[in-house]
Design a protein around this motif. Structure first.
Motif, PDB file in Angstrom:
ATOM      1  N   UNK A 169       5.655  16.602 -42.477  1.00 41.21           N
ATOM      2  CA  UNK A 169       5.869  15.165 -42.363  1.00 41.21           C
ATOM      3  C   UNK A 169       6.990  14.817 -41.385  1.00 41.21           C
ATOM      4  N   UNK A 170       7.942  15.759 -41.204  1.00 36.09           N
ATOM      5  CA  UNK A 170       9.065  15.502 -40.306  1.00 36.09           C
ATOM      6  C   UNK A 170       8.615  15.301 -38.859  1.00 36.09           C
ATOM      7  N   UNK A 171       7.471  15.891 -38.504  1.00 32.19           N
ATOM      8  CA  UNK A 171       6.961  15.740 -37.146  1.00 32.19           C
ATOM      9  C   UNK A 171       6.620  14.284 -36.818  1.00 32.19           C
ATOM     10  N   UNK A 172       6.336  13.488 -37.850  1.00 30.09           N
ATOM     11  CA  UNK A 172       5.997  12.088 -37.637  1.00 30.09           C
ATOM     12  C   UNK A 172       7.211  11.248 -37.274  1.00 30.09           C
ATOM     13  N   UNK A 173       8.409  11.776 -37.546  1.00 29.88           N
ATOM     14  CA  UNK A 173       9.626  10.987 -37.347  1.00 29.88           C
ATOM     15  C   UNK A 173      10.586  11.593 -36.327  1.00 29.88           C
ATOM     16  N   UNK A 174      10.253  12.725 -35.771  1.00 32.98           N
ATOM     17  CA  UNK A 174      11.167  13.391 -34.834  1.00 32.98           C
ATOM     18  C   UNK A 174      11.165  12.752 -33.448  1.00 32.98           C
ATOM     19  N   UNK A 175      10.163  11.928 -33.161  1.00 27.98           N
ATOM     20  CA  UNK A 175      10.020  11.311 -31.826  1.00 27.98           C
ATOM     21  C   UNK A 175       9.944  12.350 -30.711  1.00 27.98           C
ATOM     22  N   UNK A 176       9.296  13.449 -31.012  1.00 28.85           N
ATOM     23  CA  UNK A 176       9.083  14.496 -30.017  1.00 28.85           C
ATOM     24  C   UNK A 176       7.915  14.072 -29.124  1.00 28.85           C
ATOM     25  N   UNK A 177       8.215  13.801 -27.871  1.00 33.30           N
ATOM     26  CA  UNK A 177       7.196  13.290 -26.951  1.00 33.30           C
ATOM     27  C   UNK A 177       6.036  14.268 -26.788  1.00 33.30           C
ATOM     28  N   UNK A 178       6.341  15.548 -26.677  1.00 40.83           N
ATOM     29  CA  UNK A 178       5.278  16.540 -26.507  1.00 40.83           C
ATOM     30  C   UNK A 178       4.341  16.550 -27.705  1.00 40.83           C
ATOM     31  N   UNK A 179       4.926  16.380 -28.900  1.00 39.46           N
ATOM     32  CA  UNK A 179       4.094  16.347 -30.102  1.00 39.46           C
ATOM     33  C   UNK A 179       3.224  15.091 -30.121  1.00 39.46           C
ATOM     34  N   UNK A 180       3.811  13.930 -29.854  1.00 33.22           N
ATOM     35  CA  UNK A 180       3.083  12.670 -29.957  1.00 33.22           C
ATOM     36  C   UNK A 180       2.004  12.527 -28.898  1.00 33.22           C
ATOM     37  N   UNK A 181       2.191  13.184 -27.748  1.00 34.21           N
ATOM     38  CA  UNK A 181       1.189  13.086 -26.684  1.00 34.21           C
ATOM     39  C   UNK A 181      -0.139  13.754 -27.057  1.00 34.21           C
ATOM     40  N   UNK A 203       0.820  -1.223   0.000  1.00 39.71           N
ATOM     41  CA  UNK A 203       0.000   0.000   0.000  1.00 39.71           C
ATOM     42  C   UNK A 203       0.847   1.263   0.000  1.00 39.71           C
ATOM     43  N   UNK A 204       2.177   1.125   0.000  1.00 40.48           N
ATOM     44  CA  UNK A 204       3.031   2.304  -0.027  1.00 40.48           C
ATOM     45  C   UNK A 204       2.806   3.065  -1.331  1.00 40.48           C
ATOM     46  N   UNK A 205       2.770   4.382  -1.300  1.00 41.32           N
ATOM     47  CA  UNK A 205       2.546   5.157  -2.532  1.00 41.32           C
ATOM     48  C   UNK A 205       3.710   5.013  -3.510  1.00 41.32           C
ATOM     49  N   UNK A 206       3.398   4.992  -4.810  1.00 42.99           N
ATOM     50  CA  UNK A 206       4.414   4.919  -5.855  1.00 42.99           C
ATOM     51  C   UNK A 206       4.212   6.070  -6.829  1.00 42.99           C
ATOM     52  N   UNK A 207       5.232   6.313  -7.626  1.00 44.28           N
ATOM     53  CA  UNK A 207       5.106   7.341  -8.650  1.00 44.28           C
ATOM     54  C   UNK A 207       4.103   6.889  -9.707  1.00 44.28           C
ATOM     55  N   UNK A 208       3.329   7.815 -10.203  1.00 45.64           N
ATOM     56  CA  UNK A 208       2.340   7.478 -11.223  1.00 45.64           C
ATOM     57  C   UNK A 208       3.044   7.022 -12.500  1.00 45.64           C
ATOM     58  N   UNK A 209       2.505   5.975 -13.116  1.00 42.58           N
ATOM     59  CA  UNK A 209       3.105   5.416 -14.334  1.00 42.58           C
ATOM     60  C   UNK A 209       2.636   6.190 -15.557  1.00 42.58           C
ATOM     61  N   UNK A 210       3.547   6.333 -16.518  1.00 41.98           N
ATOM     62  CA  UNK A 210       3.206   6.961 -17.786  1.00 41.98           C
ATOM     63  C   UNK A 210       2.907   5.874 -18.810  1.00 41.98           C
TER      64      UNK A 210
END
Length: 340
Positions: free
Chosen positions: A326-338, A96-103
């Protein structure tokens, strides 16, 4: 012998009541049911019985053995469960110990589009096939009726390994492989990565994704092609979508067409995203399969006809997700993909 078997059963059940561990249970099982156990000793006397008595006695002995084995199994399960419970008490951990929220991640927009397209075509009766990204020149160009002097064969347009192997410049070679393997009639699509030496800009990349389809059967017409494409695009973009077919040239189809669709943003009224034309970028190419292509794959063009189509999955994803580069699809930018 019947009395001996009855006594063996009673003795076994009496000792079974005092068993407290798995090891004691194993010893008891060996004592009564093992190769040198009491039951075996009794069965040694079977040879003294008459031919008529042996089957009856054998049946009784088997019934006794089955009963004792069943009792052993039940006690063993209870003992193991008891041991497990005791072990869990000894090794108790406070969870029951608290853990960090998973992404949690999710599918890339390109993958979502590919899976949706494959499910759509499967619902329309198409097979979904796959093929290698390293192809032969024969499958990628020769059997697709591509002339020797066609620009797409140039080193400046295609990535070659040697004179006979290359990175496929389209997913059309999967159609060639399918026709060679399955013959006609056939109804298939294939999605995957393709490679061309394009300069990178907002809508071009040297690596991109395509999905291509093929239908070969008797009495296939351009009307079948148009109906199929309109159905697919309306399923993807909505019933209000309109299409426009323009004559074009592809060496593997004749006649050949390019397909435009009304702008997904203004619905054909005209806006900045479509340069006020009301039409989006060209979505796909298509046409009736050239008789030479059918003939190259061992299919008689006098008996069978077909149509083929192909669309860029990257551009389709850009239209659906309102992505302007189209480059945005391949940059692996997390903020964009989210966002998706």
């Amino acid at each position: 012998m019947i009395e001996e078997l009855k006594k063996l059963k009673d003795d076994f059940m009496a000792e079974l009541e005092n068993i407290t561990s798995i090891s004691e249970l194993e010893n008891l099982k060996v004592k009564f049911l093992g190769k040198k156990g009491k039951l075996t000793e009794i069965l040694k006397n079977m040879g003294k019985l008459s031919a008529e008595e042996r089957p009856k006695m054998g049946k009784i002995a088997n019934e006794v053995r089955d009963i004792l084995n069943a009792e052993v199994d039940e006690i063993e399960n209870n003992l193991r469960e008891k041991e497990l419970n005791e072990k869990m008490k000894e090794e108790y951990i406070d969870i029951t110990l608290p853990i960090k929220s998973a992404n949690y991640g999710h599918l890339h927009p390109l993958k979502e589009t590919i899976y949706e397209l494959e499910e759509l075509f499967e619902s329309m009766g198409f097979m979904v096939l796959d093929g290698p990204e390293i192809e032969t020149v024969e499958n990628n160009f020769d059997l697709l009726n591509t002339p020797d002097d066609h620009p797409s064969r140039d080193l400046t347009d295609t990535f070659y390994f040697d004179e006979t192997h290359l990175l496929r410049s389209q997913t059309s070679p999967v159609q060639i492989r399918a026709m060679k393997k399955y013959g006609a009639p056939i109804k298939m699509v294939s999605a995957g990565r393709t490679f061309r030496t394009d300069e990178v800009d907002d809508t071009h990349s040297p690596m991109f994704h395509q999905i291509e389809g093929l239908v070969v059967d008797k009495n296939i017409t351009l009307g079948n092609l148009k109906s199929t494409i309109d159905t697919v695009l309306k399923r993807l973009f909505g019933d209000e979508l309109e299409t426009r077919y323009r004559p074009h040239y592809f060496p593997f189809t004749e006649p050949s067409l390019e397909v435009d669709a009304t702008c997904a943003f203004c619905k054909g009224k005209g806006c900045e995203k479509c340069n006020h034309t009301g039409w989006s970028m060209e979505l796909m190419g298509c046409g009736m399969v050239h008789p030479n292509v059918l003939r190259n794959c061992g299919i008689d063009p006098e008996v069978y006809q077909g149509f083929a189509f192909g669309m860029g999955i990257d551009r389709l994803t850009m239209v659906r997700c309102e992505i302007n580069n189209i480059r945005l699809l391949y940059d692996n930018d997390k903020k964009f993909l989210e966002q998706f």
